[in-house]
Motif scaffolding. Structure first.
Motif, PDB file in Angstrom:
ATOM      1  N   VAL A  12      26.082 -34.341 -36.933  1.00  0.00           N
ATOM      2  CA  VAL A  12      25.542 -35.396 -36.071  1.00  0.00           C
ATOM      3  C   VAL A  12      26.126 -35.289 -34.666  1.00  0.00           C
ATOM      4  O   VAL A  12      25.404 -35.408 -33.669  1.00  0.00           O
ATOM      5  N   LEU A  13      27.428 -35.041 -34.567  1.00  0.00           N
ATOM      6  CA  LEU A  13      28.051 -34.889 -33.251  1.00  0.00           C
ATOM      7  C   LEU A  13      27.462 -33.703 -32.495  1.00  0.00           C
ATOM      8  O   LEU A  13      27.174 -33.786 -31.297  1.00  0.00           O
ATOM      9  N   ALA A  14      27.280 -32.586 -33.186  1.00  0.00           N
ATOM     10  CA  ALA A  14      26.707 -31.395 -32.550  1.00  0.00           C
ATOM     11  C   ALA A  14      25.260 -31.648 -32.131  1.00  0.00           C
ATOM     12  O   ALA A  14      24.840 -31.235 -31.043  1.00  0.00           O
ATOM     13  N   ALA A  15      24.510 -32.335 -32.971  1.00  0.00           N
ATOM     14  CA  ALA A  15      23.119 -32.660 -32.639  1.00  0.00           C
ATOM     15  C   ALA A  15      23.062 -33.598 -31.440  1.00  0.00           C
ATOM     16  O   ALA A  15      22.193 -33.457 -30.566  1.00  0.00           O
ATOM     17  N   ALA A  16      23.994 -34.554 -31.378  1.00  0.00           N
ATOM     18  CA  ALA A  16      24.049 -35.477 -30.240  1.00  0.00           C
ATOM     19  C   ALA A  16      24.333 -34.715 -28.947  1.00  0.00           C
ATOM     20  O   ALA A  16      23.735 -35.000 -27.902  1.00  0.00           O
ATOM     21  N   GLU A  17      25.224 -33.740 -29.008  1.00  0.00           N
ATOM     22  CA  GLU A  17      25.513 -32.917 -27.830  1.00  0.00           C
ATOM     23  C   GLU A  17      24.277 -32.152 -27.378  1.00  0.00           C
ATOM     24  O   GLU A  17      23.982 -32.078 -26.183  1.00  0.00           O
ATOM     25  N   LEU A  18      23.556 -31.577 -28.338  1.00  0.00           N
ATOM     26  CA  LEU A  18      22.318 -30.867 -28.009  1.00  0.00           C
ATOM     27  C   LEU A  18      21.309 -31.812 -27.363  1.00  0.00           C
ATOM     28  O   LEU A  18      20.669 -31.464 -26.363  1.00  0.00           O
ATOM     29  N   ALA A  19      21.167 -33.014 -27.938  1.00  0.00           N
ATOM     30  CA  ALA A  19      20.206 -33.985 -27.418  1.00  0.00           C
ATOM     31  C   ALA A  19      20.556 -34.387 -25.992  1.00  0.00           C
ATOM     32  O   ALA A  19      19.680 -34.486 -25.130  1.00  0.00           O
TER      33      ALA A  19
END
Length: 194
Positions: A12-19
Motif C-alpha cells: 500500500v505504501l509503495a502504491a501510494a508513492e506511485l499514485a
C-alpha cells in the motif's frame, strides 16, 4: 510463498508513492511489482487484485487524512478549528495528490474498513461544526458544503486552474471565512430559496 519483508502495508505504501508521483491511474499491478522488484503474481499473496489494492489505498489515504486533520485541530475549536482543519486537508492534497484521489471512492455496501475510515473523518468534522448552532441535518449539509469547497479548491489547484499571481493560502482563508459567515444558512430553519 511470500517474499520476506513483503506485506500488505508495504504494498500500500509503495502504491501510494506511485499514485502521488505518477497519478492513481498509473498504479497497476505490473508497475507496483516493478517498483518492489517482484513478479506480479506474488502480489496476490497480499492483495485481492487491483480493485482490492485501490480499496486498501483508499482506507490508508482516509486514515492519513484523518491524522493530519485531527492533529491540526488539537487544542482549537470553533472558527479556528475550521480553518486549521481546512488548511490541513489542502496540505494533504498537495503532498499526496494521487493518494487523495483514492479517498474519493464511495464505499461499496459491506466495505466496513472504508466506511469506518470515512466515518472517522465525518465524525471529526461534525464535532467541529457542533459549535455553530446547527441541528443534525444542518451539520450534515455543512459537512457536504465544506467538503465541496475543499475538494473543488484542491482539484482546481492540482490541475493548474489558479494561474493568477495571488497567494492560494490567502484565497483559501478568505473562502473559509465566507463559508463560516454563511454557515447559518445550512440549518433547517433557514429560509429556502424559491
Amino acid at each position: 510463498m511470500a517474499r520476506a519483508g513483503l506485506d500488505t502495508h508495504t504494498l500500500v505504501l509503495a502504491a501510494a508513492e506511485l499514485a502521488d508521483e505518477y497519478g492513481v491511474e498509473e498504479v497497476t499491478l505490473a508497475a507496483l511489482a516493478a517498483k518492489l522488484g517482484v513478479r506480479s503474481p506474488s502480489l496476490y499473496n497480499h492483495i485481492n487484485g487491483l480493485a482490492g489494492l485501490r480499496t486498501l489505498m483508499a482506507v490508508y489515504g482516509l486514515e492519513q487524512l484523518y491524522e493530519v486533520m485531527s492533529a491540526a485541530m488539537e487544542g482549537v475549536s470553533g472558527e479556528v478549528a475550521v480553518h486549521a482543519m481546512s488548511q490541513a486537508y489542502i496540505e494533504f492534497t498537495r503532498q499526496h495528490p494521487g493518494l487523495y484521489q483514492t479517498t474519493l471512492k464511495a464505499p461499496e455496501q459491506g466495505d466496513t474498513a472504508l466506511e469506518a475510515a470515512g466515518g472517522k473523518i465525518l465524525s471529526l468534522i461534525l464535532q467541529v461544526l457542533s459549535g455553530f448552532g446547527l441541528d443534525e441535518e444542518g451539520r450534515l449539509h455543512a459537512v457536504r458544503g465544506l467538503r465541496s469547497i475543499l475538494h473543488g479548491f484542491s482539484t482546481l489547484e492540482h490541475q493548474g486552474g489558479f494561474a493568477m499571481p495571488l497567494d492560494l493560502n490567502v484565497t483559501l482563508t478568505r473562502l473559509i471565512n465566507t463559508y463560516i459567515a454563511g454557515i447559518g444558512c445550512m440549518g433547517s430553519d433557514a429560509a429556502s430559496l424559491k
